[in-house]
Design a protein around this motif. Structure first.
Motif, PDB file in Angstrom:
ATOM      1  N   SER A  62       8.694   3.788   0.442  1.00  0.00           N
ATOM      2  CA  SER A  62       9.397   3.118   1.275  1.00  0.00           C
ATOM      3  C   SER A  62      10.501   4.068   2.098  1.00  0.00           C
ATOM      4  O   SER A  62      10.598   5.045   1.713  1.00  0.00           O
ATOM      5  CB  SER A  62      10.587   2.243   0.251  1.00  0.00           C
ATOM      6  N   LYS A  86       8.330  -0.645   3.788  1.00  0.00           N
ATOM      7  CA  LYS A  86       8.245  -1.120   2.237  1.00  0.00           C
ATOM      8  C   LYS A  86       6.971  -1.241   1.797  1.00  0.00           C
ATOM      9  O   LYS A  86       6.027  -1.663   2.561  1.00  0.00           O
ATOM     10  CB  LYS A  86       9.121  -2.600   2.225  1.00  0.00           C
ATOM     11  N   ASP A  87       6.528  -0.461   0.807  1.00  0.00           N
ATOM     12  CA  ASP A  87       5.298  -0.260   0.224  1.00  0.00           C
ATOM     13  C   ASP A  87       4.245   0.108   1.311  1.00  0.00           C
ATOM     14  O   ASP A  87       3.098  -0.427   1.443  1.00  0.00           O
ATOM     15  CB  ASP A  87       4.780  -1.808  -0.148  1.00  0.00           C
ATOM     16  N   ASP A  91       8.532  -2.696   8.730  1.00  0.00           N
ATOM     17  CA  ASP A  91       9.045  -3.977   8.870  1.00  0.00           C
ATOM     18  C   ASP A  91       9.873  -3.795  10.006  1.00  0.00           C
ATOM     19  O   ASP A  91      10.933  -3.098   9.968  1.00  0.00           O
ATOM     20  CB  ASP A  91       9.756  -4.384   7.563  1.00  0.00           C
TER      21      ASP A  91
END
Length: 146
Positions: A62, A86-87, A91
């Motif tokens: 992340s 994220k992961d 995003d």
């Protein structure tokens, strides 16, 4: 959303070229950037060429995704943030990322009598200011120690 700007400066007893290498060489970046990762595993993926994408990620995969918007070697680097990661996935759209999107982080190196002055500046949502300011206090000391 209220924003705040972190400004940190330090004089390092070496040349601008040496400070630049500490900041941006792939093998040196994790040595100081680990100050920004809870588990000390901060890494950068990408390169520092103008217009390129860079990812700053921790051990949980992340972090932040930015674009190098200015690069004057041994003088000035600017990254403009575009997304959270994220992961391992960017995003670009969440409400959370909108508070950081298009904010910049800059590094300015100036030759001074005692060596090189490093000025770091970044703007962010107010709720992250205290945490990030404390991390930068640690990070800038690590840069000087290297």
């Amino acid at each position: 959303m209220n924003k705040k700007t972190i400004k940190k400066s330090i004089v390092i007893n070496t040349t601008p070229e040496a400070v630049w290498d500490i900041l941006f060489k792939p093998e040196n970046y994790p040595k100081w950037a680990s100050a920004f990762s809870p588990d000390g595993s901060g890494v950068m993926e990408g390169n520092w060429t103008l217009g390129s994408e860079v990812r700053f990620i921790d051990g949980s995969n992340s972090g932040l995704l930015g674009i190098v918007t200015k690069n004057i070697p041994q003088e000035y680097m600017e990254i403009t943030y575009k997304a959270f990661i994220k992961d391992g996935k960017p995003d670009y759209e969440s409400e959370e990322v909108q508070g950081m999107k298009d904010e910049t982080e800059s590094y300015k190196l100036s030759k001074v009598e005692a060596g090189t002055q490093l000025d770091v500046e970044l703007t962010m949502p107010e709720q992250w200011y205290e945490m990030m300011s404390e991390m930068w206090d640690k990070g800038i000391v690590r840069i000087k120690e290297l």
